[in-house]
Write an enzyme that holds these catalytic residues in place. Structure first.
Site, PDB file in Angstrom:
ATOM      1  N   HIS A 167       0.815  -1.214   0.000  1.00  0.00           N
ATOM      2  CA  HIS A 167       0.000   0.000   0.000  1.00  0.00           C
ATOM      3  C   HIS A 167       0.852   1.270   0.000  1.00  0.00           C
ATOM      4  CE1 HIS A 167       0.352   0.010   4.550  1.00  0.00           C
ATOM      5  NE2 HIS A 167       0.450   1.305   4.299  1.00  0.00           N
ATOM      6  N   ASP A 184      -0.386  -7.585   1.500  1.00  0.00           N
ATOM      7  CA  ASP A 184       0.197  -6.242   1.567  1.00  0.00           C
ATOM      8  C   ASP A 184       1.723  -6.352   1.677  1.00  0.00           C
ATOM      9  OD1 ASP A 184       0.431  -3.521   1.720  1.00  0.00           O
ATOM     10  OD2 ASP A 184      -0.320  -3.346   3.780  1.00  0.00           O
ATOM     11  N   SER A 226       4.416   2.754   7.612  1.00  0.00           N
ATOM     12  CA  SER A 226       4.063   1.430   7.106  1.00  0.00           C
ATOM     13  C   SER A 226       5.217   0.852   6.316  1.00  0.00           C
ATOM     14  CB  SER A 226       2.830   1.507   6.211  1.00  0.00           C
ATOM     15  OG  SER A 226       1.677   1.764   6.951  1.00  0.00           O
TER      16      SER A 226
END
Length: 257
Positions: free
Chosen positions: A66, A108, A201
């Site tokens: 992402h 992810d 992230s």
């Protein structure tokens, strides 16, 4: 599974914005300069830090799928982002998992191919990855690190921060979330004030010196696009790297994702 369907929609929309990329380390400490030498900062085309990552081979950095928004450079070799003494390398290619759609659907995970190989030294090292599927023990102590805010409404930081988190069992995690995407690990965020939030992230969950997870998502403050970093009521969620060993090996051997 209504709760899972709801957060799939929320995160699919939320993670499209740069303001919600990444995760910040909450209630952690500044990482020592001689530790976690595999950590990478992933920058966009304007040179802004977007996500974390970690060096897994001489020319590959692992991060979250992402994070794939105008990524251009990787920074290695220094925990202090404003320092001039760091290695900046252009990204030559990106290998996003082919099944990835949004964070709520799982998969992810992404590899960034560097434009030139990196030589390990006293400031840059690789981190080990699982070589087969594995299961972590509940309450196992691990670490997560990243650059960013130190609380929900705070500002990003320039120095790498790290915090200890405990693994949360999959049954408890599913119950708290009302369902989960496939191939994930839960650690921190629930029944604690330690974990990650928006801002970094793609960073690793490290257990016993091995990268076993990739920071993926946590919950939001109601009616906002801010992660609830102070006292979350659901666990933090990571991609389980051990479930993607074969995919990683194919790319190492020169195949596409």
């Amino acid at each position: 599974m209504f709760a899972l369907q709801s957060f799939v929609v929320i995160y699919a929309l939320t993670f499209l914005g740069q303001n919600v990329l990444g995760s910040e380390i909450i209630n952690g400490q500044i990482a020592p300069d001689n530790e976690m030498l595999y950590m990478a900062s992933v920058l966009d085309c304007n040179g802004y830090h977007i996500c974390g990552g970690f060096l897994v081979s001489e020319n590959l950095v692992m991060t979250a799928a992402h994070c794939d928004l105008n990524l251009r450079y990787v920074v290695l070799g220094n925990h202090h982002l404003r320092s001039a003494n760091k290695l900046v390398i252009q990204i030559a290619d990106k290998y996003k998992h082919p099944y990835y759609q949004d964070v709520g659907s799982g998969y992810d995970i992404m590899l960034l191919k560097l434009s030139r190989p990196v030589q390990t030294c006293n400031t840059i090292q690789f981190i080990r990855l699982p070589f087969r599927e594995m299961t972590l023990n509940e309450n196992e102590k691990c670490q997560v690190a990243g650059w960013g805010k130190i609380n929900t409404y705070g500002n990003v930081v320039d120095n790498l921060r790290v915090v200890d988190v405990s693994v949360i069992g999959p049954q408890v995690c599913r119950e708290r979330w009302g369902g989960l995407p496939p191939n994930v690990i839960c650690a921190g965020g629930y029944n604690t004030n330690k974990g990650f939030c928006q801002g970094d992230s793609g960073g690793p969950l490290v257990c016993k010196g091995m990268a076993v997870g990739i920071v993926s998502f946590n919950n939001l403050l109601p009616g906002t696009e801010l992660g609830n970093c102070n006292y979350p009521d659901v666990p933090n969620v990571y991609t389980d790297i051990s479930k993607y060993v074969n995919w990683f090996r194919r790319i190492l051997q020169g195949g596409k994702s």
